[in-house]
Design an enzyme around this catalytic site. Structure first.
Site, PDB file in Angstrom:
ATOM      1  N   ASP A 108       0.830  -1.195   0.000  1.00  0.00           N
ATOM      2  CA  ASP A 108       0.000   0.000   0.000  1.00  0.00           C
ATOM      3  C   ASP A 108       0.875   1.259   0.000  1.00  0.00           C
ATOM      4  OD1 ASP A 108      -2.732   1.186   0.362  1.00  0.00           O
ATOM      5  OD2 ASP A 108      -1.830   1.938   2.206  1.00  0.00           O
ATOM      6  N   GLU A 122       1.616  -0.654  -5.066  1.00  0.00           N
ATOM      7  CA  GLU A 122       0.617   0.373  -5.343  1.00  0.00           C
ATOM      8  C   GLU A 122       1.382   1.697  -5.334  1.00  0.00           C
ATOM      9  OE1 GLU A 122      -3.347   2.615  -3.613  1.00  0.00           O
ATOM     10  OE2 GLU A 122      -1.618   2.181  -2.370  1.00  0.00           O
TER      11      GLU A 122
END
Length: 530
Positions: A207, A267
């Site tokens: 993330d 990401e």
């Protein structure tokens, strides 16, 4: 190739809270996912990616982690996770899980210790605490703003109300940013990776992978610069700093030390394809989400440009390219492409185009049902922090996170036991789109996905490899994947003819005809064997 499964896998993203509710509490859980694994095997995906299921107050849908080594009770237990992973592997489905290294929850033990400690203490050195500017330190240390709206700094107060230092949170105040110059932070996350790798996970989706390292001077950004995850216009002192690459070299050494080809996926909202390719050098990460592709408009020339630049940049570092049209952070592509019948027609065509490209594809739960964004959730149901932090002007991302419809009929449409109330309301319009309503129905979106994924696994020329553009009318993209397998997508509103013809393997809509020439209706894609 077994040793490079991630180079051509179709990976299905499960938003854990909204996939399947086994116990009727209104929230999806690990046991619910396990019950539905045969559906995913039937659909034909190679791997799943689970969003965070860790202990969390859910201030940001679980991306505020309070304990990285345990399952939140609302989602199950560690035993439930182990059983799910074993069941997935038994069906030949790999599993990657989220790791959230940019920030913790404010409920994390480390942050509670930092709040209780004094300025300059080792406990505070794990996070980015700073004194304020201006008289009495009343102004934030710099002018950074949160991705969710409002300032990126919150000031602590002592129990007696005395104002104190400020701490950085690029997202919600309940998500304090870690300080990755601190060796203790490195050691902690390397241990977290090993904890889950030892349990058998096949990799991690990282993330905010471009955000962990900040310019240590914490300089102001230019006035008027809006904080955004994808910002190709500004060099931001908190995104895409060179220091992130050393972190990933260390992580790569860890995954390489395990058997079974574990993958690391970034990401990283970096618009420049050459800069994103730096994350994919041979000693760093295996994949990065292709957000430039995801954000591309319904335009043939622009799409071809993104495909070409992505393949070139990734090819230069020996990496496979990923393709994605939807995820839990963006408006579902049926709605992005216009909504209604046109949006669905374009979404189906765009999917066939994407699944024919060289590399791996990420699918977001429900897109195989043709689900649109839910744009009319009642205000009292909204839970995304963006809603409140924007002064209730931005409805946030809840519209793409509405639980899945499994059965026709009435709510909760098989998401949970009859009579249970899902955490976000499922609209009546989802009923006819349910999995059971589409399964085995010729021409349904679910059957189109199932057929395309079956072909991807059967045809060696699809997945990893090369492609060659073929001559086509304006607004049409036509390419060869080798061994006589070709894909054409007509992005115009009118039918076109192509000189070649052949056997139609799968089409996104009706009206495709073959003979001496191929007739391709508007906003339609087809795979051919010529």
């Amino acid at each position: 190739m077994e040793s490079h499964w991630w180079r051509e896998a179709a990976i299905y993203q499960i938003y854990v809270r909204s996939f399947a509710d086994s116990d009727g509490d209104g929230e999806g859980d690990l046991a619910g996912i396990r019950q539905k694994l045969p559906y995913l095997a039937e659909l034909g995906v190679d791997a799943v990616w689970l969003t965070p299921f860790y202990v969390s107050p859910l201030a940001d849908g679980g991306y505020d982690v309070a304990d990285y080594r345990d399952v939140d009770p609302r989602f199950g237990t560690l035993e439930d996770f182990d059983a799910l992973l074993a069941a997935a592997h038994e069906l030949g489905i790999r599993m990657i899980i989220d790791v959230v290294p940019n920030h913790t929850s404010s409920a994390h033990r480390w942050f509670r210790e930092a709040v209780a400690a004094e300025p300059g203490s080792p406990e505070r050195a794990r996070y980015l605490f700073r004194d304020g500017r201006g008289p009495n330190g009343d102004e934030p240390p710099n002018n950074w703003t949160s991705i969710f709206g409002g300032p990126a700094w919150t000031r602590l107060k002592r129990a007696d109300g005395t104002p104190e230092q400020w701490y950085l949170h690029l997202f919600d105040p309940e998500q304090p940013d870690l300080d990755w110059t601190n060796p203790e932070v490195h050691d902690e996350f390397e241990d977290v990776l090993r904890f889950w790798l030892d349990r058998g996970v096949d990799g991690f989706r990282i993330d905010v992978a471009h955000g962990m390292v900040k310019d240590q001077d914490l300089p102001d950004v230019a006035e008027g610069t809006e904080a955004g995850m994808l910002d190709g216009q500004h060099v931001l002192p908190y995104f895409d700093q060179d220091g992130v690459h050393e972190i990933y070299r260390r992580w790569r050494r860890i995954t390489d030390s395990y058997e079974g080809d574990r993958a690391l996926v970034a990401e990283a909202w970096v618009e420049d394809v050459d800069r994103i390719a730096r994350y994919l050098r041979p000693d760093e990460l295996h994949q990065a989400f292709n957000f430039e592709y995801l954000t591309a408009p319904w335009d043939a020339a622009r799409l071809r440009e993104v495909v070409d630049t992505s393949l070139a940049a990734n090819g230069a570092v020996g990496a496979a390219t990923t393709w994605v049209l939807s995820n839990h952070d963006v408006v579902r592509h049926v709605t992005r492409f216009g909504g209604g019948e046109q949006g669905l027609r374009r979404a189906r065509a765009g999917t066939l185009f994407m699944l024919a490209l060289p590399g791996s594809a990420y699918l977001y739960q429900g897109e195989e049902l043709g689900l649109p964004e839910v744009t009319d959730l009642p205000e009292e149901a909204l839970q995304d922090p963006t809603w409140e932090r924007s002064g209730r002007t931005d409805r946030g991302r809840d519209g793409c996170r509405v639980p899945l419809p499994w059965e026709a009929g009435s709510a909760p449409f098989g998401f949970g036991p009859e009579g249970s109330a899902p955490w976000l309301p499922i609209p009546e319009s989802y009923g006819p789109l349910s999995r059971d309503s589409q399964r085995g129905v010729e021409g349904s979106t679910l059957e189109m996905y199932t057929r395309a994924l079956q072909l991807r696994s059967e045809l060696a020329s699809l997945g990893d490899g090369t492609m060659e553009w073929l001559e086509a009318p304006e607004g049409v993209l036509y390419f060869d994947r080798g061994a006589g397998i070709r894909c054409a997508v007509n992005m115009t509103g009118a039918a076109v003819e192509l000189p070649e013809s052949g056997e139609v393997l799968v089409a996104s809509g009706p009206g495709v005809s073959t003979g001496e020439r191929l007739t391709l209706p508007g906003e339609t894609a087809v795979w051919l064997r010529v």
